[in-house]
Design an enzyme around this catalytic site. Sequence first.
Site, PDB file in Angstrom:
ATOM      1  N   GLY A 209       0.821  -1.207   0.000  1.00 45.67           N
ATOM      2  CA  GLY A 209       0.000   0.000   0.000  1.00 45.67           C
ATOM      3  C   GLY A 209       0.851   1.251   0.000  1.00 45.67           C
ATOM      4  O   GLY A 209       2.005   1.252  -0.454  1.00 45.67           O
ATOM      5  N   SER A 210       0.310   2.311   0.543  1.00 41.03           N
ATOM      6  CA  SER A 210       0.962   3.612   0.497  1.00 41.03           C
ATOM      7  C   SER A 210       2.044   3.751   1.567  1.00 41.03           C
ATOM      8  O   SER A 210       2.076   3.005   2.558  1.00 41.03           O
ATOM      9  CB  SER A 210      -0.077   4.726   0.704  1.00 41.03           C
ATOM     10  OG  SER A 210      -0.567   4.702   2.036  1.00 41.03           O
ATOM     11  N   GLY A 214       2.049   2.417   5.410  1.00 42.36           N
ATOM     12  CA  GLY A 214       3.178   1.633   5.896  1.00 42.36           C
ATOM     13  C   GLY A 214       3.715   2.176   7.211  1.00 42.36           C
ATOM     14  O   GLY A 214       4.074   1.412   8.116  1.00 42.36           O
ATOM     15  N   GLU A 231       5.561  -3.252   1.104  1.00 40.93           N
ATOM     16  CA  GLU A 231       5.767  -2.869  -0.294  1.00 40.93           C
ATOM     17  C   GLU A 231       4.922  -1.629  -0.531  1.00 40.93           C
ATOM     18  O   GLU A 231       3.692  -1.690  -0.528  1.00 40.93           O
ATOM     19  CB  GLU A 231       5.346  -3.999  -1.231  1.00 40.93           C
ATOM     20  CG  GLU A 231       5.968  -3.841  -2.601  1.00 40.93           C
ATOM     21  CD  GLU A 231       4.952  -3.806  -3.716  1.00 40.93           C
ATOM     22  OE1 GLU A 231       4.740  -2.694  -4.260  1.00 40.93           O
ATOM     23  OE2 GLU A 231       4.376  -4.852  -4.031  1.00 40.93           O
TER      24      GLU A 231
END
Length: 463
Positions: A209-210, A214, A231
């Site tokens: 995700g963003s 994160g 990621e």
Amino acid sequence: MTAMIQLISPVDGRVYAERRCADATQIELALAAASAAQAQWKRRPLNERAAFCSAAVDAMLAMSDDIVAELAWQMGRPVRFGAGELRGFEERARHMIAIAPEALAAVEPSPIAGFRRHIKREPLGTVLVVAPWNYPYLTAVNSIIPALMAGNSVILKHATQTLLVGERFAEAFRRANLPAGLFHNLLLDHGQTAAIIASGRVQQVNFTGSVGAGKAMEAASEGRFLGLGLELGGKDPAYVRADANLDHAVENLVDGSFFNSGQSCCAIERIYVDKRIYPVFVERFVALTRQYVLGNPLDEATTLGPLINPGAAEFVRGQIADALAQGAKALIDAKTFPADAPGSAYLAPQVLVDVTHQMSVMRDESFGPVVGIMPVASDDEAIALMNDSEFGLSASIWTQDLAAAERLGDEIATGTVFMNRCDYLDPALAWTGVKNSGRGATLSRIGYETLTRPKSFHLRHEI
């Protein structure tokens, strides 16, 4: 009462599905069942785990006709491309099942008389997989199948925009008769997800995700000493050298820029071209881009669907407008794409030139159908520009010189270096990133290392 989640389709803005979030009792039952089931699952021989996982892959593929249409309604990908995600799902799942015996085998040091020494790969326990909407089957399977093969249980929290994908995974495992408790699909809000991470009841979190999300995952895990695989996206560059096969580079870079409406963490978002071939490259790139058909993803003729929602499209429109205000030039007339409408999720592809790294479109992740192209005078200039980013997920070099690609690849701060291809995950290679693209790795035998812990046996049998 738990919150009701509505899945708003980008196709027409209507509610496509709605479900209630899991309540506290459901979450507690899932966590307890996952822990209990994993204690037995880790004792199952690897070939038995493989049989269950393979049966689940078969079951998922049997649902492919329904899945393709669901994907279009949930996240806007044209139906003509929907089956491709299922092919990638199968490729990754089958590969990770096949390499498990080698990847999970004990490590045997050089023998010493009188001793039995080895390192076993022990499962971690329960793995929480937090999956995104843009490639909802591919990103989830990267962790789910290897986690189960390694002897873990899995809790899946899928993006609410693709909540039906989580249900498909649950159904596939049900049809495969996976032992009860090993896999749970939970619809959770952000607070519930953070609470599970902070609870100490899961031992690994794999999130896609963003960057902001994160950081929230890291905050929730503080002090818990659990594994965290992140990621977090990219601003992936391509460098086209003067010796590149021009037709091949144009065709693949157009696809890498605009497939899935640019909504890919490893989409091509900035291109650097040797100035000697820059004019012809741009000309051919624009000509091919103009061939896209923007429209309803349920229409077989459509090759470019809507973005995930109007807000995402407006962000990209804003980046384009900002670049134009700073001197960039747009080479695509949006009026030639009738479906493009301000305020809607439908956005025409755009190619920008005369761009600089002072512009958001060359600096911040766009996650949409726009790409900037800059001329460069040398390899050194290209590498400097490619590295001028907070992200480092993948980068591609287009050349017919293998040695040059390897040499330049060593200088690029990135998780994956491609030569003459882009926007692809090879399941035999680790998928990883540097800088704000995240940490940890999935896929390949290295992916198994993040889902297990080493346990050393030092046994002296002669006294």
